[in-house]
Motif scaffolding. Structure first.
Motif, PDB file in Angstrom:
ATOM      1  N   GLY A  41       0.831  -1.180   0.000  1.00 36.27           N
ATOM      2  CA  GLY A  41       0.000   0.000   0.000  1.00 36.27           C
ATOM      3  C   GLY A  41       0.873   1.240   0.000  1.00 36.27           C
ATOM      4  O   GLY A  41       2.055   1.184   0.343  1.00 36.27           O
ATOM      5  N   VAL A  42       0.294   2.370  -0.379  1.00 36.81           N
ATOM      6  CA  VAL A  42       1.000   3.645  -0.366  1.00 36.81           C
ATOM      7  C   VAL A  42       0.399   4.526   0.726  1.00 36.81           C
ATOM      8  O   VAL A  42      -0.811   4.762   0.749  1.00 36.81           O
ATOM      9  CB  VAL A  42       0.903   4.360  -1.728  1.00 36.81           C
ATOM     10  N   ALA A  43       1.247   4.976   1.624  1.00 34.75           N
ATOM     11  CA  ALA A  43       0.868   5.998   2.596  1.00 34.75           C
ATOM     12  C   ALA A  43       1.311   7.327   2.012  1.00 34.75           C
ATOM     13  O   ALA A  43       2.506   7.607   1.918  1.00 34.75           O
ATOM     14  CB  ALA A  43       1.532   5.739   3.949  1.00 34.75           C
ATOM     15  N   GLU A  44       0.334   8.101   1.593  1.00 34.13           N
ATOM     16  CA  GLU A  44       0.607   9.292   0.794  1.00 34.13           C
ATOM     17  C   GLU A  44       0.614  10.563   1.626  1.00 34.13           C
ATOM     18  O   GLU A  44      -0.102  10.678   2.619  1.00 34.13           O
ATOM     19  CB  GLU A  44      -0.466   9.405  -0.312  1.00 34.13           C
ATOM     20  N   ALA A  45       1.430  11.526   1.162  1.00 35.23           N
ATOM     21  CA  ALA A  45       1.491  12.862   1.753  1.00 35.23           C
ATOM     22  C   ALA A  45       1.815  12.804   3.240  1.00 35.23           C
ATOM     23  O   ALA A  45       1.243  13.541   4.043  1.00 35.23           O
ATOM     24  CB  ALA A  45       0.190  13.620   1.498  1.00 35.23           C
ATOM     25  N   MET A  46       2.743  11.920   3.596  1.00 33.67           N
ATOM     26  CA  MET A  46       3.223  11.810   4.966  1.00 33.67           C
ATOM     27  C   MET A  46       4.542  12.566   5.096  1.00 33.67           C
ATOM     28  O   MET A  46       4.956  13.281   4.184  1.00 33.67           O
ATOM     29  CB  MET A  46       3.399  10.336   5.334  1.00 33.67           C
ATOM     30  N   ASP A  47       5.238  12.384   6.207  1.00 33.53           N
ATOM     31  CA  ASP A  47       6.505  13.094   6.375  1.00 33.53           C
ATOM     32  C   ASP A  47       7.553  12.627   5.371  1.00 33.53           C
ATOM     33  O   ASP A  47       8.444  13.400   4.989  1.00 33.53           O
ATOM     34  CB  ASP A  47       7.022  12.984   7.816  1.00 33.53           C
ATOM     35  N   THR A  48       7.469  11.378   4.885  1.00 37.16           N
ATOM     36  CA  THR A  48       8.399  10.916   3.854  1.00 37.16           C
ATOM     37  C   THR A  48       8.256  11.741   2.585  1.00 37.16           C
ATOM     38  O   THR A  48       9.223  11.937   1.848  1.00 37.16           O
ATOM     39  CB  THR A  48       8.176   9.423   3.548  1.00 37.16           C
ATOM     40  N   ALA A  49       7.048  12.235   2.308  1.00 39.92           N
ATOM     41  CA  ALA A  49       6.804  13.095   1.150  1.00 39.92           C
ATOM     42  C   ALA A  49       7.155  14.551   1.431  1.00 39.92           C
ATOM     43  O   ALA A  49       6.788  15.437   0.661  1.00 39.92           O
ATOM     44  CB  ALA A  49       5.345  12.980   0.709  1.00 39.92           C
ATOM     45  N   GLN A  50       7.867  14.786   2.553  1.00 40.95           N
ATOM     46  CA  GLN A  50       8.366  16.106   2.929  1.00 40.95           C
ATOM     47  C   GLN A  50       7.257  17.076   3.326  1.00 40.95           C
ATOM     48  O   GLN A  50       7.364  18.277   3.095  1.00 40.95           O
ATOM     49  CB  GLN A  50       9.251  16.693   1.821  1.00 40.95           C
ATOM     50  N   ARG A  51       6.193  16.533   3.922  1.00 42.26           N
ATOM     51  CA  ARG A  51       5.185  17.424   4.482  1.00 42.26           C
ATOM     52  C   ARG A  51       5.842  18.321   5.527  1.00 42.26           C
ATOM     53  O   ARG A  51       6.469  17.841   6.474  1.00 42.26           O
ATOM     54  CB  ARG A  51       4.057  16.622   5.151  1.00 42.26           C
ATOM     55  N   GLY A  52       5.707  19.620   5.363  1.00 45.48           N
ATOM     56  CA  GLY A  52       6.298  20.555   6.299  1.00 45.48           C
ATOM     57  C   GLY A  52       7.792  20.704   6.168  1.00 45.48           C
ATOM     58  O   GLY A  52       8.418  21.434   6.933  1.00 45.48           O
ATOM     59  N   MET A  53       8.400  20.047   5.206  1.00 36.52           N
ATOM     60  CA  MET A  53       9.844  20.151   4.946  1.00 36.52           C
ATOM     61  C   MET A  53      10.071  20.262   3.438  1.00 36.52           C
ATOM     62  O   MET A  53      10.875  19.538   2.856  1.00 36.52           O
ATOM     63  CB  MET A  53      10.609  18.954   5.512  1.00 36.52           C
ATOM     64  N   GLY A  54       9.338  21.168   2.801  1.00 34.76           N
ATOM     65  CA  GLY A  54       9.478  21.382   1.370  1.00 34.76           C
ATOM     66  C   GLY A  54       8.176  21.248   0.605  1.00 34.76           C
ATOM     67  O   GLY A  54       8.016  21.835  -0.470  1.00 34.76           O
TER      68      GLY A  54
END
Length: 384
Positions: free
Chosen positions: A75-88
Motif C-alpha cells: 500500500g501507499v501511505a501518501e502525503a506523509m513526512d516521507t513526502a516532505q510534508r512541512g519540509m518542502g
C-alpha cells in the motif's frame, strides 16, 4: 571493478559493487499483514525555484514510483513526512499529491491512505482554527476515496494547554469521520515541534491520553501508527488496544521483530524505510504469509543496518537518503529534492548508504547505481 568511497575522516576506501540485484517478484496483496510504504515525492529539477518556493513536483515520476510500490503488493501511505510534508511540500502541493495519487490508486486497484494535518496554518493558531484546518484536509482525503491518516499537528502542539485539548480536537474529528482512520503518533525525533504531544513530555502520561482517544471512539479508529523508535513501548501499547484496532509500526529501527510479532500479537506496517526497501520488504512479507517467520526475518533483518543509517540523528533528514537511493535505483533521473533537501546529508553518509544498499542487492541495475555514485563523487572532487 571497484569504486573509491569516502569515509567519515577524510579517508578513501575501496569497495567492489555487486553485479546482480536481489531476485524478487511482483505479486498480489498480502494475507497476514497490512503493509504501507510511506512514499517520497520526485522534484522537478528544471523548475526555477528556491528552497522557500512552493514545491515543484515531477508528477509523472512521482506517480510512476507509486505504481512501482503497488506492483509489489504494497500500500501507499501518501502525503506523509516521507513526502516532505512541512519540509518542502506545503498543503497546496500535498492536496494535489493526494488527488493525483488517489485517482491513480483507483485506476490500478492499489491500496492508499493519505495524511491529514494542519499545515495550511503557517503561524500561531487557535484550537478552533486547528480543528477547521484538520476538517478541511479530512474532507479532501475522504472526497478522494482514500483512507485518512490523522497526522500529528505542529499547530495543535503549540495551541494545546493540556491533554483535554487533544481529547477535544481528536474526539471532534473522529465523530465526523466517514470511515475509520489511522491515528499517527510521530515522535520529536522526526519533528522537534511535536515535543510533548498528547499534552505531556512524559511518554507514559502521553500514552494514557492517546489510549483515551482510541477508547472513546474505537469504531472510528482502524489503527494507530507509532513512530517513537521504541520497540518495547510499541509492544506494550499494541497489547492495550481495543479489539479490532490495529498497530501499524512506524519504527524504522526495529520493524522486523515488531512485524513478526510474538505469542500475544504483531504489528502491521506503515514505514518510510519501505520506500527504498519496497520489493525486498514485499518478498519478506509474502514469506511471512506462509507462516515462515524465520524466513521472513532472514530477509528483513539484514536491512536494519541500512535503515538505522538513513534514520540516524537528526532523524528528520532521513528523506534525503530515501530519495538518494531512489535515484541510484533508477526510479528518477536526478538527485534533486523539493526544498533543496538533497544538501541535508554529508558525502560520507551517502557513500555508506550506497554501500549498504548495494550489499543488499536493492539496485535493479547495479551498474547504473555505480555510475551514478561515481558521478556524485566526481561532483565532490573525489578521485576514482
Amino acid at each position: 571493478m571497484t569504486i573509491q568511497l569516502p569515509g567519515p575522516r577524510g579517508t578513501l576506501r575501496t569497495y567492489e559493487p555487486r553485479t546482480e540485484p536481489l531476485a524478487v517478484t511482483t505479486g498480489s496483496a498480502f494475507t497476514s499483514r497490512t503493509v504501507f510504504s510511506a512514499a517520497h515525492v520526485v522534484a522537478d529539477p528544471y523548475a526555477d525555484v528556491s528552497p522557500d518556493s512552493p514545491a515543484a513536483v515531477d508528477w509523472d515520476a512521482t506517480l510512476a514510483f507509486r505504481r512501482h510500490l503497488w506492483s509489489h503488493g504494497l500500500g501507499v501511505a501518501e502525503a506523509m513526512d516521507t513526502a516532505q510534508r512541512g519540509m518542502g511540500l506545503d498543503w497546496a502541493g500535498a492536496a494535489e499529491l493526494i488527488r493525483r495519487s488517489a485517482a491513480e490508486a483507483e485506476a490500478v486497484g492499489g491500496l492508499i491512505a493519505c495524511g491529514v494535518g494542519t499545515d495550511q496554518l503557517t503561524g500561531p493558531a487557535s484550537l478552533a482554527e486547528v480543528r477547521a484546518a484538520y476538517e478541511e484536509q479530512l474532507a479532501l482525503v475522504e472526497a478522494s476515496g482514500a483512507q485518512a491518516i490523522l497526522m500529528a499537528s505542529r499547530a495543535l502542539a503549540a495551541a494545546a494547554d493540556g491533554p483535554e485539548d487533544y481529547l477535544d480536537v481528536y474526539g471532534h474529528l473522529l465523530r465526523q469521520s466517514a470511515e475509520p482512520v489511522i491515528l499517527h503518533w510521530l515522535g520529536p525525533m522526526f519533528d522537534p515541534a511535536l515535543e510533548g504531544y498528547w499534552g505531556s513530555p512524559d511518554l507514559d502520561a502521553a500514552t494514557e491520553v492517546f489510549l483515551q482517544v482510541i477508547a472513546a471512539h474505537p469504531d472510528k479508529v482502524d489503527g494507530i501508527k507509532v513512530s517513537l523508535l521504541d520497540a518495547r513501548r510499541e509492544v506494550d501499547l499494541r497489547r492495550r488496544l481495543p479489539d479490532g484496532v490495529r498497530c501499524y509500526t512506524g519504527d524504522d529501527f526495529n520493524y522486523p521483530e515488531l512485524i513478526a510479532g510474538d505469542e500475544q500479537g504483531f504489528s502491521h506496517a506503515l514505514l518510510g524505510i519501505f520506500d527504498p526497501l519496497g520489493p525486498l520488504a514485499a518478498e519478506a512479507v509474502r514469506v511471512l504469509d506462509t507462516g515462515d517467520v524465520t524466513g521472513f526475518r532472514s530477509l528483513l533483518d539484514p536491512t536494519v543496518d541500512l535503515s538505522r543509517h538513513l534514520f540516524q540523528a537528526p532523524t528528520r533528514f532521513y528523506k534525503t537518503g530515501v530519495v538518494f537511493l531512489a535515484w541510484l535505483a533508477g526510479h528518477q533521473s536526478h538527485f534533486a529534492m523539493v526544498g533543496g533537501l538533497q544538501s541535508a546529508r554529508s558525502l560520507p553518509h551517502f557513500a555508506r548508504a550506497y554501500e549498504l544498499a548495494d550489499g543488499l542487492g536493492l539496485f535493479p541495475d547495479p551498474k547504473l547505481a555505480e555510475e551514478r555514485m561515481k558521478n556524485l563523487l566526481a561532483l565532490y572532487g573525489v578521485p576514482q
